[in-house]
Design a protein around this motif. Sequence first.
Motif, PDB file in Angstrom:
ATOM      1  N   LYS A  13      -8.356  40.273 -21.790  1.00  0.00           N
ATOM      2  CA  LYS A  13      -9.455  39.312 -21.852  1.00  0.00           C
ATOM      3  C   LYS A  13     -10.433  39.672 -22.975  1.00  0.00           C
ATOM      4  CE  LYS A  13     -12.123  39.383 -18.293  1.00  0.00           C
ATOM      5  NZ  LYS A  13     -12.599  39.173 -16.894  1.00  0.00           N
ATOM      6  N   ARG A  39      -9.378  38.452 -26.609  1.00  0.00           N
ATOM      7  CA  ARG A  39      -9.077  37.043 -26.886  1.00  0.00           C
ATOM      8  C   ARG A  39      -9.852  36.470 -28.059  1.00  0.00           C
ATOM      9  NH1 ARG A  39      -8.483  34.863 -20.598  1.00  0.00           N
ATOM     10  NH2 ARG A  39      -6.609  36.094 -20.151  1.00  0.00           N
ATOM     11  N   GLY A  66      -6.574  35.368 -29.176  1.00  0.00           N
ATOM     12  CA  GLY A  66      -6.282  34.203 -28.356  1.00  0.00           C
ATOM     13  C   GLY A  66      -5.581  34.613 -27.075  1.00  0.00           C
ATOM     14  N   THR A  67      -4.734  33.750 -26.577  1.00  0.00           N
ATOM     15  CA  THR A  67      -4.029  34.049 -25.319  1.00  0.00           C
ATOM     16  C   THR A  67      -2.516  34.096 -25.486  1.00  0.00           C
ATOM     17  OG1 THR A  67      -3.993  31.691 -24.762  1.00  0.00           O
ATOM     18  CG2 THR A  67      -5.875  32.984 -23.950  1.00  0.00           C
TER      19      THR A  67
END
Length: 318
Positions: A266, A269, A273-274
Amino acid sequence: MATVTATRSASPTPTAEPALTKKEALAQIAHYSKINNEANADNNRKLLDTIEDGPLYAMSVADYKQDEGLPKADREKYKPWSYNLASTDVYIPRFTAGQPKWFAAVTYSGKNNKYARVLIMAEQPKAQRWEMVAAVDLDDTKQVPKIALDADGYATAIDATSPKAVAAPADVLRSAVIDNFSTGGDLTGKKVFATTKTSKRQIKVHDETIHKFGSRGTTEFSSAVTEFPDSYALKTADGRALVVLAHAHTQRDAVAHLGLQIVPDKEDRAWLGTTPSPSFTYTFTCSDVATVPTTPGKSQLIGYTCRRTAAEGLSTSA
């Protein structure tokens, strides 16, 4: 016949003057705290740039970026703070005209001044203002050295890049710190540094991180070129030097075989990003504090702080 020779008078030795007074130095620290709170309240990079520079600014901007990459529900509400000037010792060197001016401070906090932090503020001649370039928490207040002061209470700056001034110049210290991360200190880290809480903490990062994926992946630390080669050093009362410098290193996480992917944490990110990737490379900017002998002997690492300031993976690079 007598010979007449002309003699050239020796050039006067430049007069070294203190960068500023103790009162002025404390006022600069107070100003820094005030503006820092205003900037941090809404991640105002432009305002922060008026009071920070060097590795500290890079770390602070990275904190902003990470915060902005988090879901709003996970962002902590900012809490204003300030340095306790009554528990702050300032160490101001003398400089000759044209020399870069800076000063150091050690500020204390917590019950019975349990915690100590080393600060470096440097003058930015073009902007004509003082900016904080380093703020490093020390692992043990007992390791704070006594700084040598002249009759007027001013400190003596030392050239930390010169092997004639210190046993381990800044580039040697920088390489040894990076080796603590890269090999656990096996090549140069343990040769340059005596065992301290700080050096053990860096080696622990290496030892634990390289095994975090088990058999499913690998982690490797490597040296990176620092954007901030400046170092700052003061003579201590026992004949050593207190040195503050910066370094950069990378951490590459990779899967062990095809079919596996790494999911960004997390906190990553904002950079990654994811989207999962088979590998990610993180760059860390760090500040380090050490006491260094002026004659042959081991140095002591007494504090460091790092921030991830860049990251990329196969899915996020060009």
